[in-house]
Design an enzyme around this catalytic site. Structure first.
Site, PDB file in Angstrom:
ATOM      1  N   LYS A 168      14.019 -11.555  16.006  1.00  0.00           N
ATOM      2  CA  LYS A 168      15.659 -11.472  16.148  1.00  0.00           C
ATOM      3  C   LYS A 168      16.206 -12.220  14.913  1.00  0.00           C
ATOM      4  CE  LYS A 168      19.752 -10.686  17.730  1.00  0.00           C
ATOM      5  NZ  LYS A 168      20.198  -9.200  17.165  1.00  0.00           N
ATOM      6  N   LYS A 206      17.824   1.541  13.271  1.00  0.00           N
ATOM      7  CA  LYS A 206      17.802   1.585  14.624  1.00  0.00           C
ATOM      8  C   LYS A 206      16.779   2.367  15.295  1.00  0.00           C
ATOM      9  CE  LYS A 206      19.592  -1.183  15.250  1.00  0.00           C
ATOM     10  NZ  LYS A 206      20.178  -2.054  14.046  1.00  0.00           N
ATOM     11  N   GLU A 242      13.225   0.580  14.452  1.00  0.00           N
ATOM     12  CA  GLU A 242      13.009  -0.604  15.016  1.00  0.00           C
ATOM     13  C   GLU A 242      12.714  -0.300  16.650  1.00  0.00           C
ATOM     14  OE1 GLU A 242      15.965  -3.909  13.152  1.00  0.00           O
ATOM     15  OE2 GLU A 242      16.785  -2.450  14.570  1.00  0.00           O
ATOM     16  N   ASN A 270       8.267 -24.526  14.903  1.00  0.00           N
ATOM     17  CA  ASN A 270       8.902 -23.337  14.360  1.00  0.00           C
ATOM     18  C   ASN A 270       8.952 -23.302  12.850  1.00  0.00           C
ATOM     19  OD1 ASN A 270       9.399 -22.526  16.783  1.00  0.00           O
ATOM     20  ND2 ASN A 270      11.575 -22.099  16.552  1.00  0.00           N
ATOM     21  N   GLY A 271       8.364 -22.265  12.067  1.00  0.00           N
ATOM     22  CA  GLY A 271       8.511 -22.486  10.576  1.00  0.00           C
ATOM     23  C   GLY A 271       7.295 -22.360  10.042  1.00  0.00           C
ATOM     24  N   ARG A 278      14.137 -13.512  21.051  1.00  0.00           N
ATOM     25  CA  ARG A 278      13.538 -13.705  19.513  1.00  0.00           C
ATOM     26  C   ARG A 278      12.667 -12.890  18.984  1.00  0.00           C
ATOM     27  NH1 ARG A 278      16.311 -18.885  18.015  1.00  0.00           N
ATOM     28  NH2 ARG A 278      14.326 -19.113  16.486  1.00  0.00           N
ATOM     29  N   TRP A 306       5.823 -16.462  17.344  1.00  0.00           N
ATOM     30  CA  TRP A 306       5.654 -15.240  16.757  1.00  0.00           C
ATOM     31  C   TRP A 306       4.542 -15.487  15.664  1.00  0.00           C
ATOM     32  CZ3 TRP A 306       6.881 -13.165  11.788  1.00  0.00           C
ATOM     33  CH2 TRP A 306       7.281 -11.898  11.815  1.00  0.00           C
ATOM     34  N   HIS A 349      16.363  15.350  -4.037  1.00  0.00           N
ATOM     35  CA  HIS A 349      15.460  14.609  -5.169  1.00  0.00           C
ATOM     36  C   HIS A 349      13.905  13.980  -4.268  1.00  0.00           C
ATOM     37  CE1 HIS A 349      18.471  15.642  -7.927  1.00  0.00           C
ATOM     38  NE2 HIS A 349      19.315  15.072  -7.059  1.00  0.00           N
ATOM     39  N   GLU A 362      21.577   2.786   8.556  1.00  0.00           N
ATOM     40  CA  GLU A 362      21.525   1.804   9.873  1.00  0.00           C
ATOM     41  C   GLU A 362      21.077   2.589  11.108  1.00  0.00           C
ATOM     42  OE1 GLU A 362      21.546  -1.178  10.365  1.00  0.00           O
ATOM     43  OE2 GLU A 362      22.095  -1.358  12.409  1.00  0.00           O
ATOM     44  N   CYS A 413       9.531 -17.495  16.290  1.00  0.00           N
ATOM     45  CA  CYS A 413       9.271 -18.440  17.303  1.00  0.00           C
ATOM     46  C   CYS A 413      10.369 -19.027  18.056  1.00  0.00           C
ATOM     47  CB  CYS A 413       8.430 -19.666  16.979  1.00  0.00           C
ATOM     48  SG  CYS A 413       6.908 -19.061  15.880  1.00  0.00           S
TER      49      CYS A 413
END
Ligand code: G6P
Length: 613
Positions: free
Chosen positions: A608, A490, A493, A103-104, A27, A77, A509, A486, A2
């Site tokens: 974000k 990417k 995402e 927010n929160g 964000r 969000w 394995h 990484e 948010c």
């Protein structure tokens, strides 16, 4: 996550708030809303979807031009309740006097809601936020407390994390902001006040800011303001700082997406990170000097972080163990905060965070501080919670990162950890002067980033061939195992393709069971001591008809014969190889997502900066 932007001053608040909301879009969010308080009337407009839809709604309704008063706005969000118009912020209390953005998460919303319902207060949304605004309204409407006292009384009764801004039409010249666990920044300019959940919606208007601290409230009344506490009505010092973010960081320039711009910026950002810190055969990390004796004598080093920053931590472990010969334990912050810990007052805990606001990372720092460890922050945002909660730290200095998928922040974090590893090695006498000099001479290697960027079209062509893949394996060894993780992250995402990173040999394995003619396998292959072993791993996949993409600095014919596609990167040292390979994988993921016509900068469901647990 948010985002909040708020304005109090003589101007029309709508254009300021809408511009602020656009700057907060990076964000991640799923609905947006705005409330304006003018002539003792509150007007709220909310939409599910994007800010542009909210902006359109305001223009169509002719509201855009006429709100000279205070305003609060929010990108939501979803956590409690669906991402629809009703649940979008701002929320108002039952009497319609009070309006709030938050927010929160309010953790004890349920008993408070039951209590308020028993007082015949009606709720409209499914959110925890509405509980908070109703509680403020409950105290205010009883008539004994003024607005500020009502906000304080309500906040003293909620558990959880919050950054809030509140308006009240019965006290229209007051705006109140408060924070606990969720960042808020107050911007000041003559007779105007700006509030943001970060500096992005403020920077255009003023560079004079105050980072609110936990349990602080800012009360703006007419043209005056005070900083006070949520716990009691005291006057606290106003710590005004001048921020040095550039407005350019918030513009895409010639690029369509911030992520693309930020990938290109790495030619400068990696250099920025090391400038003044790597000099001939010495490393200078001034931010650590006060604690350097304890850091270099630490028995144990822990690295804790989330997401991409955690991958940088894995590279840090490899580098510190290799150069400084100190054991390093890397743990996700969300695990570190709850696991039994071996941290003590002879430990160093390095917390890595681009934003400096990730809730789990902050909780891990808190725990490490409680156990008496020296805490070191590696973060990108001066004034952020990580910067403030750690004993000392190293800023990554890569400028504001807007794309949700982290790129330049990762390579900057890796650069910082490389310098830290070398500095520790120097202090521990596990490296000699000439090796130091050689390892710090990476000017030429940094220039090689240019040649990767020049190959962009070649990388794009390879990427587009694989845009319809359902699954991907990314395989690398040593330093390049985290690079594989990484690269896979990417791709997941921004392209929504399932991808996993594995140590190349570990692939036997389990993951090899997935391999068939449709499955692409991306190998990261430096010409080092594991080169022949990786070739065997490639053969194993090839013989099961898997598609092979190779990223390498070797021109050997055998690789060409094994690869369906090969991306050659210039020869450099071990460390820079992994940085260059990372940039290739960033571009690879980027072009697959662009090929799939996806919104690269705002991938679905992602935020974000994850400021809730
Ligand atoms: C979110 C972001 C990731 C980031 C992670 C940790 O999940 O989407 O890109 O790596 O948070 O963020 P931090 O700011 O602590 O590095």
């Amino acid at each position: 996550m948010c985002g909040i932007v708020a304005y109090k001053g003589p101007k029309n608040c709508y254009p300021i708030l809408i511009d602020g909301l656009h700057r907060l879009e990076y964000r991640g969010y799923d609905s947006a809303g705005i409330a304006c308080l003018s002539d003792e009337k509150i007007t709220i407009t909310k939409r599910s979807g994007k800010v542009i839809q909210l902006e359109h709604g305001l223009k169509v309704n002719g509201k855009y031009e006429n709100c000279n008063g205070s305003g609060i706005a929010h990108t939501r969000w979803a956590t409690h309740g669906k991402p629809n118009q009703i649940n979008a912020h701002p929320h108002k209390d039952d009497s319609g006097n009070i309006v709030l953005v938050h927010n929160g998460i309010i953790e004890n919303y349920d008993p408070i809601k039951k209590f308020l319902k028993s007082k015949k207060i009606k709720f409209k949304s499914e959110t925890d936020t509405e509980v908070l605004v109703q509680l403020i309204g409950y105290f205010f409407n009883k008539g004994k407390l003024n607005f500020e006292q009502s906000v304080r009384a309500a906040l003293q009764r909620v558990d959880g994390a919050y950054g809030i801004v509140v308006l009240n039409k019965k006290e229209p010249d007051v705006m109140i902001a408060a924070r606990k666990g969720s960042p808020l920044v107050l911007g000041i300019k003559d007779n105007e006040f700006f509030i943001g959940s970060d500096v992005s919606p403020i920077i255009k208007h003023t560079q004079q800011i105050i980072y609110l601290e936990d349990s602080q409230m800012a009360v703006m009344k007419s043209e005056e303001y005070k900083i006070t506490s949520i716990d009691k009505d005291v006057s606290l010092p106003k710590k005004v700082e001048k921020i040095d973010f550039k407005i350019d960081d918030y513009d895409k320039g010639k690029f369509k997406y911030f992520m693309h711009k930020e990938i290109h910026e790495q030619i400068h950002t990696i250099r920025n990170t090391i400038t003044g810190r790597a000099k001939k055969d010495r490393v200078y990390l001034n931010g650590l000097m006060e604690y350097w004796t304890q850091i270099k004598e630490a028995d144990k080093i822990f690295i804790t972080a989330c997401g991409t920053s955690w991958h940088a931590g894995l590279i840090g472990k490899n580098l510190i163990e290799r150069f400084a010969e100190v054991p390093v334990h890397v743990e996700y912050a969300s695990e570190f905060r709850y696991n039994k810990t071996l941290v003590d007052n002879k430990s160093v805990v390095i917390a890595i965070s681009q934003s400096g606001e990730t809730a789990d990372t902050l909780a891990a720092i808190k725990k490490a501080n409680e156990y008496g460890a020296i805490t070191v922050g590696v973060c990108n945002v001066a004034g952020s919670s990580v910067a403030r909660e750690t004993n000392c730290g190293i800023f990554t200095r890569c400028g504001h990162e807007v794309g949700v998928a982290s790129t330049k922040a990762f390579t900057a974090q890796v650069s910082v950890l490389y310098l830290l590893a070398l500095k520790l090695a120097d202090s521990n006498d596990t490296i000699n002067r000439s090796s130091m000099k050689a390892h710090l001479d990476f000017d030429d290697s940094i220039n090689k980033i240019k040649s990767i960027l020049k190959k962009e079209n070649e990388i794009r062509k390879v990427a587009l061939k694989y845009k319809n893949a359902k699954d991907f394996l990314y395989l690398g060894r040593g330093l390049n195992f985290p690079v594989a993780l990484e690269g896979a992250l990417k791709l997941k995402e921004i392209s929504y393709i399932h991808a996993e990173g594995y140590p190349a040999a570990e692939m036997k394995h389990g993951p090899i069971a997935l391999v068939d003619k449709d499955m692409p396998n991306l190998f990261i292959v430096p010409k080092d001591k594991t080169y022949d072993k990786i070739i065997s791993n490639i053969e194993e996949i090839k013989s099961r008809k898997g598609k092979i993409i190779i990223v390498t600095d070797s021109r050997d014919k055998i690789l060409k014969s094994l690869a369906n596609d090969l991306i050659l990167i210039p020869k450099t040292n071990h460390y820079m190889f992994c940085q260059l390979a990372t940039i290739v994988l960033q571009l690879f993921a980027y072009y697959i997502a662009v090929g799939k016509k996806l919104n690269v900068d705002q991938p679905r469901n992602l935020a974000k900066s994850v400021t809730v647990e």
